[in-house]
Motif scaffolding. Structure first.
Motif, PDB file in Angstrom:
ATOM      1  N   UNK A 114      49.994  61.039 -25.329  1.00 44.93           N
ATOM      2  CA  UNK A 114      51.688  61.303 -24.045  1.00 44.93           C
ATOM      3  C   UNK A 114      51.467  59.406 -23.484  1.00 44.93           C
ATOM      4  N   UNK A 115      50.475  58.609 -23.692  1.00 45.51           N
ATOM      5  CA  UNK A 115      50.193  57.487 -23.478  1.00 45.51           C
ATOM      6  C   UNK A 115      51.095  56.544 -24.525  1.00 45.51           C
ATOM      7  N   UNK A 116      51.061  57.245 -26.110  1.00 48.49           N
ATOM      8  CA  UNK A 116      51.006  56.361 -27.091  1.00 48.49           C
ATOM      9  C   UNK A 116      52.690  57.000 -26.958  1.00 48.49           C
ATOM     10  N   UNK A 117      53.301  58.072 -26.775  1.00 48.54           N
ATOM     11  CA  UNK A 117      54.578  57.823 -26.972  1.00 48.54           C
ATOM     12  C   UNK A 117      55.162  57.326 -25.845  1.00 48.54           C
ATOM     13  N   UNK A 118      55.331  56.968 -24.813  1.00 47.09           N
ATOM     14  CA  UNK A 118      55.895  55.925 -24.015  1.00 47.09           C
ATOM     15  C   UNK A 118      55.756  54.768 -24.092  1.00 47.09           C
ATOM     16  N   UNK A 119      54.478  54.286 -24.647  1.00 42.71           N
ATOM     17  CA  UNK A 119      54.607  52.777 -24.791  1.00 42.71           C
ATOM     18  C   UNK A 119      55.467  52.753 -26.329  1.00 42.71           C
ATOM     19  N   UNK A 120      55.194  53.227 -27.190  1.00 41.05           N
ATOM     20  CA  UNK A 120      56.385  53.176 -28.425  1.00 41.05           C
ATOM     21  C   UNK A 120      57.798  53.071 -27.722  1.00 41.05           C
ATOM     22  N   UNK A 121      57.911  54.176 -27.028  1.00 34.04           N
ATOM     23  CA  UNK A 121      59.052  54.185 -26.431  1.00 34.04           C
ATOM     24  C   UNK A 121      59.853  52.708 -25.620  1.00 34.04           C
ATOM     25  N   UNK A 122      59.018  52.328 -24.821  1.00 31.15           N
ATOM     26  CA  UNK A 122      59.674  51.128 -23.832  1.00 31.15           C
ATOM     27  C   UNK A 122      59.647  50.175 -25.420  1.00 31.15           C
ATOM     28  N   UNK A 123      58.503  49.678 -25.788  1.00 28.03           N
ATOM     29  CA  UNK A 123      59.116  49.307 -26.957  1.00 28.03           C
ATOM     30  C   UNK A 123      60.285  48.949 -27.864  1.00 28.03           C
ATOM     31  N   UNK A 124      60.507  50.316 -28.036  1.00 25.34           N
ATOM     32  CA  UNK A 124      61.579  50.459 -28.844  1.00 25.34           C
ATOM     33  C   UNK A 124      63.029  50.031 -27.702  1.00 25.34           C
ATOM     34  N   UNK A 125      63.127  49.965 -26.680  1.00 26.14           N
ATOM     35  CA  UNK A 125      64.601  50.498 -25.999  1.00 26.14           C
ATOM     36  C   UNK A 125      63.960  48.293 -25.889  1.00 26.14           C
ATOM     37  N   UNK A 126      63.217  47.725 -25.594  1.00 26.23           N
ATOM     38  CA  UNK A 126      63.090  45.648 -25.273  1.00 26.23           C
ATOM     39  C   UNK A 126      63.118  45.535 -26.311  1.00 26.23           C
ATOM     40  N   UNK A 127      62.788  46.109 -27.825  1.00 26.49           N
ATOM     41  CA  UNK A 127      63.589  45.185 -28.756  1.00 26.49           C
ATOM     42  C   UNK A 127      64.523  45.922 -28.806  1.00 26.49           C
ATOM     43  N   UNK A 128      65.624  46.017 -28.086  1.00 25.60           N
ATOM     44  CA  UNK A 128      67.020  46.545 -28.511  1.00 25.60           C
ATOM     45  C   UNK A 128      67.117  45.976 -28.197  1.00 25.60           C
ATOM     46  N   UNK A 129      67.079  45.003 -27.400  1.00 24.28           N
ATOM     47  CA  UNK A 129      68.230  43.364 -26.264  1.00 24.28           C
ATOM     48  C   UNK A 129      67.660  42.846 -27.584  1.00 24.28           C
ATOM     49  N   UNK A 130      66.473  42.350 -28.435  1.00 25.42           N
ATOM     50  CA  UNK A 130      66.248  41.450 -29.039  1.00 25.42           C
ATOM     51  C   UNK A 130      67.562  40.133 -29.553  1.00 25.42           C
ATOM     52  N   UNK A 131      68.475  41.132 -30.399  1.00 29.98           N
ATOM     53  CA  UNK A 131      69.291  40.434 -30.893  1.00 29.98           C
ATOM     54  C   UNK A 131      69.782  39.548 -30.062  1.00 29.98           C
TER      55      UNK A 131
END
Length: 372
Positions: free
Chosen positions: A15-32
């Protein structure tokens, strides 16, 4: 803390992996946006990563609250007092951080001139309950969906149990989940019949981000909690197959259907009623592999746990505080910083402030909750 609370607070590495993956995906979404990229591939991938990250959080949240509610439901009397105890514990977890960051966002909105005429709605999570009224703190839309689902689910369980108290708790719990999922589909169907959503921009604000059309996504996680409670052997046996099926469905929804030209004009029923059903089922199928991954001693396990523990704080501050303010500062420069430096500052500042928020505000409040 009683035995149930201790069990709920035991960390599961998957579940820590899922939380980490989810928040990294969200962070990446604003890079552009930060690097001013107009590359259509980058923009599309950013949109997909943001959507996937939030949907993953929704299903995970449903699994966690579903696990707690189900144990209360089948082992206790599950009275109104049980409902309010559950809500009090949830609100200790979510509201202090939320209101602190809300006040910060109000200050930023005032200083930078963002629309804030509906600021009072944020205090009651009405900024996107039925109508999209978000002019600042845009990531708060998902928090409204979660908070209202936290209220809807336990009260629905209480009412169903009250009027069907001679029925099996195991099956009344499941029936309640399915009835609420059906309700969300009915609401989306009537919305499709009575609204004119013909572009993805309108779809994003008038459907995807509206509480009354989105609460079912969290309920798929609750459904998984029910399966884990009563059929954990089945989940353990087939979890790899579920993960493979989820990968194929992900490609189908986000690649194949796009290549085939399936869009909101040609397939309104899919986009306006069943799009979230498919995406929720994808992440529903992903989670069994991870909920049964109890521990890890790998080289990166410490980093995963750190990202997981700070994920809520990261989500609250990453866009409306870090990205908005950082972008404003970047626009004041007469020269362009290297992309790598921009990303380093973005991720560094986000995790630094998220850790401070977690360590000195969120964690003490959680400790206070558990003591009482």
């Amino acid at each position: 803390m009683n035995a149930l609370e201790k069990q709920n607070n035991t960390r599961i590495f998957g579940l820590d992996v899922i939380r980490a993956l989810a928040i990294l995906l969200v962070l990446f979404s604003h890079v552009y946006y930060l690097v001013d990229s107009s590359n259509p591939t980058v923009v599309s991938l950013s949109g997909l990563s943001g959507f996937a990250g939030v949907e993953l959080f929704f299903v995970l949240s449903g699994y966690l609250i579903g696990t707690i509610l189900l144990r209360l439901y089948i082992t206790d009397d599950f009275s109104l007092q049980s409902v309010f105890v559950f809500l009090k514990r949830r609100w200790f977890r979510t509201l202090p951080n939320y209101y602190l960051i809300l006040f910060v966002n109000l200050g930023i909105a005032f200083l930078l001139g963002y629309p804030s005429e509906y600021w009072y709605k944020y205090f009651y999570f009405f900024q996107n309950f039925k109508v999209y009224s978000i002019g600042f703190f845009s990531e708060s839309w998902s928090l409204s969906v979660e908070e209202w689902t936290y209220i809807l689910l336990p009260f629905s369980l209480f009412l169903v149990l009250k009027f069907g108290n001679k029925l099996s708790k195991k099956w009344t719990f499941l029936a309640t989940i399915f009835l609420l999922i059906l309700l969300a589909h009915v609401l989306r169907y009537f919305n499709m019949k009575n609204s004119d959503i013909s572009t993805m921009e309108v779809w994003n604000t008038n459907l995807k981000s509206i509480v009354i059309y989105r609460f079912d996504t969290i309920l798929y996680g609750v459904l998984l909690a029910w399966l884990h409670q009563f059929y954990s052997h089945f989940l353990d046996k087939y979890r790899v197959y579920f993960l493979i099926l989820a990968a194929h469905l992900f490609v189908l929804q986000f690649v194949v259907l796009n290549v085939l030209g399936v869009d909101i004009i040609s397939s309104p029923v899919y986009f306006l009623v069943f799009y979230f059903t498919l995406s929720s089922m994808i992440f529903f199928l992903v989670l069994p592999y991870f909920i049964l991954w109890k521990s890890s001693q790998s080289l990166f396990s410490g980093s995963v746990r750190f990202i997981s523990k700070t994920s809520y704080a990261v989500y609250l501050i990453h866009y409306s505080i870090v990205v908005v303010v950082f972008k404003y500062v970047l626009n004041q420069f007469s020269y362009q910083l290297p992309t790598s430096l921009i990303l380093f500052i973005y991720f560094g500042i986000t995790f630094l402030f998220a850790y401070i928020l977690y360590r000195f505000f969120e964690k003490p409040i959680m400790n206070l909750r558990d003591k009482n």
